[in-house]
Design an enzyme around this catalytic site. Structure first.
Site, PDB file in Angstrom:
ATOM      1  N   GLY A  13       0.821  -1.209   0.000  1.00 36.08           N
ATOM      2  CA  GLY A  13       0.000   0.000   0.000  1.00 36.08           C
ATOM      3  C   GLY A  13       0.851   1.255   0.000  1.00 36.08           C
ATOM      4  O   GLY A  13       0.476   2.276   0.562  1.00 36.08           O
ATOM      5  N   VAL A  61      -2.156  -8.686  -0.955  1.00 36.93           N
ATOM      6  CA  VAL A  61      -1.710  -9.235   0.327  1.00 36.93           C
ATOM      7  C   VAL A  61      -2.620 -10.340   0.838  1.00 36.93           C
ATOM      8  O   VAL A  61      -2.226 -11.114   1.721  1.00 36.93           O
ATOM      9  CB  VAL A  61      -1.578  -8.131   1.399  1.00 36.93           C
ATOM     10  N   SER A 139      -3.817   1.929  14.252  1.00 39.68           N
ATOM     11  CA  SER A 139      -4.530   3.201  14.221  1.00 39.68           C
ATOM     12  C   SER A 139      -4.926   3.550  15.648  1.00 39.68           C
ATOM     13  O   SER A 139      -4.988   2.667  16.519  1.00 39.68           O
ATOM     14  CB  SER A 139      -5.788   3.065  13.354  1.00 39.68           C
ATOM     15  N   TYR A 152     -12.951  -2.200  11.541  1.00 40.13           N
ATOM     16  CA  TYR A 152     -11.657  -1.521  11.556  1.00 40.13           C
ATOM     17  C   TYR A 152     -11.041  -1.559  12.955  1.00 40.13           C
ATOM     18  O   TYR A 152      -9.862  -1.902  13.111  1.00 40.13           O
ATOM     19  CB  TYR A 152     -11.831  -0.080  11.090  1.00 40.13           C
ATOM     20  N   LYS A 156      -7.535  -3.625  13.852  1.00 42.56           N
ATOM     21  CA  LYS A 156      -6.366  -2.869  14.295  1.00 42.56           C
ATOM     22  C   LYS A 156      -5.966  -3.248  15.722  1.00 42.56           C
ATOM     23  O   LYS A 156      -4.765  -3.279  16.051  1.00 42.56           O
ATOM     24  CB  LYS A 156      -6.619  -1.362  14.169  1.00 42.56           C
TER      25      LYS A 156
END
Length: 246
Positions: A13, A61, A139, A152, A156
């Site tokens: 990325g 990935v 994050s 998310y 994380k």
């Protein structure tokens, strides 16, 4: 004196957003970087200013074979791999009651399975380096819950624990593993947030420094962890958030 002279890095990325800022920081410090993404659209333009020290290789990935091929490209092109930055990730927002299972699975497949593949496939190359570095990306939401971000936040949070476990396992092989955890950064979605005064005014008071961070500040932190300066840092989650309260 450049801190990453002749080191070889792979950044997933790495052609946009924070990944690009990390790539730029590595190149500025003397590294050669193989940048990976699922699609090639826009990659050549994004990397053009970096010259031959940054090359693009298409990879997914989520696919172990694709990641294995990516690392082989880096080793063949530059003679080895010293640094793996597992940055590729995505967000699939929405409240759990209305979140499609496909979106939940997509987040886990990219953010966790992708991370697993990047780390596992990098180990044989980083062992040969003798001074291997793995940097994962979390994050502020990895440790701070927020509505509508179950996939998310969960992935994380798992990234941070995965980092700590792998750091213990790979230390005897001469590889350190650390995690960057950015807060409000003026890149990508953060840039849109900063541009919306009505929304940013609600979040700005939560940041002790009273401003967003820059992508360059995240890149500098990545260089620290990748270089000899950070050689005794292992299993650490480095927050880059200006003193964020929640």
């Amino acid at each position: 004196m450049v801190r990453l002279k002749d080191k070889v890095a792979v950044v997933t990325g790495g052609a946009r957003g924070l990944g690009l800022k990390i790539t730029e920081a590595f190149v500025a410090e003397g590294a050669r970087v193989v940048v990976a993404a699922r699609g090639a659209a826009g990659a050549a333009e994004a990397l053009a200013h970096l010259g031959e020290r940054a090359v693009f290789a298409q990879a997914d990935v989520r696919d172990a074979a694709s990641v294995r091929s990516l690392l082989g490209v880096a080793a063949d092109r530059f003679g080895g791999v010293d640094i793996m930055v597992a940055n590729a990730g995505l967000s699939r927002p929405g409240p759990v009651a209305g979140l499609a299972f496909e979106d939940w699975s997509d987040a886990l497949d990219t953010n966790l399975n992708g991370l697993f593949h990047c780390v596992k496939e990098a180990v044989p190359h980083l062992e040969k380096s003798g001074d291997g570095r793995i940097i994962t990306l979390s994050s502020a939401l990895g440790s701070r819950p927020t509505r509508g971000a179950a996939s998310y936040c969960s992935t994380k949070a798992a990234t941070e624990m995965f980092t700590r476990v792998v750091a213990l396992e790979l230390a005897p092989r001469g590889i350190t593993v650390n995690c960057l955890s950015p807060g409000f950064i003026d890149e990508g979605m953060g840039k849109l947030l900063a541009a919306n005064e009505a929304v940013w005014s609600q979040y700005a008071p939560k940041v002790a420094l009273g401003r967003m961070g820059s992508g360059e500040e995240v890149g500098d932190a990545a260089v620290y962890l990748a270089s000899a300066t950070g050689s005794y840092v292992n299993g650490h989650v480095l927050e880059i958030n200006g003193g964020l309260s929640w």
